[in-house]
Scaffold this motif. Structure first.
Motif, PDB file in Angstrom:
ATOM      1  N   GLY A 145      51.412  93.771  10.882  1.00 14.87           N
ATOM      2  CA  GLY A 145      51.681  93.288  12.235  1.00 14.87           C
ATOM      3  C   GLY A 145      50.913  94.075  13.275  1.00 14.87           C
ATOM      4  O   GLY A 145      50.341  93.512  14.210  1.00 14.87           O
ATOM      5  N   PHE A 146      50.880  95.407  13.101  1.00 13.32           N
ATOM      6  CA  PHE A 146      50.180  96.273  14.055  1.00 13.32           C
ATOM      7  C   PHE A 146      48.684  95.956  14.090  1.00 13.32           C
ATOM      8  O   PHE A 146      48.116  95.710  15.163  1.00 13.32           O
ATOM      9  N   PHE A 147      48.040  95.963  12.932  1.00 15.03           N
ATOM     10  CA  PHE A 147      46.588  95.765  12.915  1.00 15.03           C
ATOM     11  C   PHE A 147      46.198  94.334  13.292  1.00 15.03           C
ATOM     12  O   PHE A 147      45.187  94.115  13.965  1.00 15.03           O
ATOM     13  N   SER A 148      46.987  93.352  12.862  1.00 13.59           N
ATOM     14  CA  SER A 148      46.631  91.974  13.210  1.00 13.59           C
ATOM     15  C   SER A 148      46.828  91.703  14.698  1.00 13.59           C
ATOM     16  O   SER A 148      46.236  90.767  15.239  1.00 13.59           O
ATOM     17  N   SER A 149      47.632  92.524  15.374  1.00 19.56           N
ATOM     18  CA  SER A 149      47.811  92.345  16.819  1.00 19.56           C
ATOM     19  C   SER A 149      46.510  92.570  17.577  1.00 19.56           C
ATOM     20  O   SER A 149      46.360  92.098  18.713  1.00 19.56           O
ATOM     21  N   PHE A 150      45.557  93.265  16.958  1.00 16.41           N
ATOM     22  CA  PHE A 150      44.275  93.495  17.626  1.00 16.41           C
ATOM     23  C   PHE A 150      43.474  92.203  17.762  1.00 16.41           C
ATOM     24  O   PHE A 150      42.503  92.158  18.515  1.00 16.41           O
TER      25      PHE A 150
END
Length: 421
Positions: A145-150
């Motif tokens: 979730g964190f990385f795909s938020s980029f």
């Protein structure tokens, strides 16, 4: 070593995504300046309607781009899809930068503008699916979730950079020069940067999910017959989210000028400041979804969006204080973060690898064309009819449709189709 490779690939993919979305949003940021050049003389609302219609036409190509380049990315690799999309974006930007005005070449001017936006729409239609899939597959299970938020960080960054370029030009050029020819500069910049991104993307690593995918081929028929529920879910969860995003960001810049009465420079400053804060909180939303799940964030957006969209727009109608306008715009964007920060990973987690890019790209692009791309046009049409507040109810209703979808769907963090870590 593996983590370092992941971070490098995510940063590389994100940087290219930023330039793609800068090129796309430069059109919206400079609409107030180039509208008189591509269309016959008329009142401001009519010219904005014409350029908003062309903006919407670009969105109509996004489903075709999602379909063709989604299949291309599933069959030839995520990296190949990303490289192809930026090539089309570069060509579209250069056409806009170099096309003479309506007074010089007549109807050929708006015709070339439409052609350029069709090319950019095709590009962005493939870009969203390819980048959302690439970032989701490159990220590890615990931080997906964190990385795909980029994906949305760079999308917003592209919009923000377009606004920053606008603010810089407003401060270093006279109003007359910017109206006359200065608006061409951002499109030329976008074309040049897209060439740089082309070479950057050729050096990206391919994802493990693509390398291990099933031999079954990606196709429109396979998506509709084998994954109809997931495709429908992507469309329904996107409808309210994408409409809210475009209403709260792209359209609000025009709203602050055309309805609230701010001058163009002040409206651009308010928009840029709110988008900058919005960009910074996307990873927070993504990281939170890694801890509590994707569903609670989407439901939160749905509930708050239904409750507060109408009051926010009504209050903005009569405010003349830039700080109040900024606070209201930022409040709306914080609400929609429950969708924007995790929408990429939610969609990617629904589909198996062999059809993931198409599954993410095509239903999203269809919903985006219907609801996101037409947001400005519908808003201005309501204003032209003398019932501007009808648009506020329209946005509220579509968020409500998406809210019902969020309440009924499974949490994709617990039921992810991305099997590789």
């Amino acid at each position: 070593m593996i983590e370092a490779r992941r971070v490098k690939s995510i940063l590389g993919g994100s940087a290219g995504n930023l330039v793609e979305w800068y090129d796309w949003y430069a059109y919206a940021a400079f609409t107030l300046y180039f509208a008189p050049h591509f269309f016959p003389k008329g009142d401001q609302t009519t010219q904005l309607l014409n350029t908003a219609a062309v903006f919407a036409v670009g969105f109509l190509m996004r489903p075709i781009g999602g379909w063709l380049m989604g299949i291309y990315g599933d069959r030839h690799g995520r990296k190949a899809g990303l490289t192809l999309s930026v090539t089309l974006m570069c060509a579209g930007s250069m056409i806009i930068a170099l096309t003479p005005g309506y007074e010089t070449i007549g109807v050929a001017a708006p015709t070339l503008l439409v052609i350029a936006r069709l090319m950019q729409g095709l590009s962005v239609g493939g870009e969203y699916g390819a980048s959302a899939t690439y970032l989701s597959e490159m990220a590890g299970k615990n931080h997906r979730g964190f990385f795909s938020s980029f994906q949305y960080v760079t999308l917003i960054s592209g919009q923000l950079v377009a606004l920053i370029v606008l603010l810089v030009l407003q401060n270093v050029m006279s109003e007359a020069a910017l109206d006359s020819w200065g608006w061409r500069i951002p499109f030329a910049i976008g074309g040049v940067l897209a060439v740089v991104v082309f070479w950057l993307r050729r050096g990206l690593a391919e994802t493990e999910s693509f390398a291990r995918k099933e031999k079954a081929k990606s196709s429109f028929g396979a998506l509709i017959t084998q994954h109809p529920r997931e495709a429908a879910l992507v469309m329904l969860l996107t409808a309210g989210g994408t409409l809210a995003f475009y209403a709260y960001s792209i359209y609000l810049q025009k709203f602050l000028v055309n309805t609230s009465g701010f001058d163009r420079a002040t409206a651009s400053q308010i928009n840029a400041a709110a988008l900058f804060a919005f960009m910074l909180i996307q990873p927070l939303g993504g990281a939170l979804s890694d801890r509590i799940g994707r569903k609670p964030l989407m439901v939160g957006f749905g509930v708050l969006g239904v409750a507060l969209t109408y009051p926010i727009f009504v209050t903005l109608e009569r405010t003349r204080d830039p700080m109040v306008a900024f606070a209201l715009m930022l409040g709306a964007l914080v609400i929609v973060t429950g969708y924007t920060s995790i929408n990429a990973v939610v969609k990617a987690e629904m589909f198996p690898a062999h059809i993931r890019t198409l599954g993410v790209a095509l239903p999203y692009a269809v919903a985006n064309a219907i609801f996101g791309g037409t947001a400005e046009y519908v808003a201005l049409q309501f204003k032209g009819w003398g019932w501007e507040r009808g648009f506020y109810w329209y946005v509220t209703a579509m968020i409500g449709v998406s809210l019902l979808t969020y309440l009924r769907m499974r949490d994709t963090r617990k039921h992810s189709q991305i099997l590789e870590d």
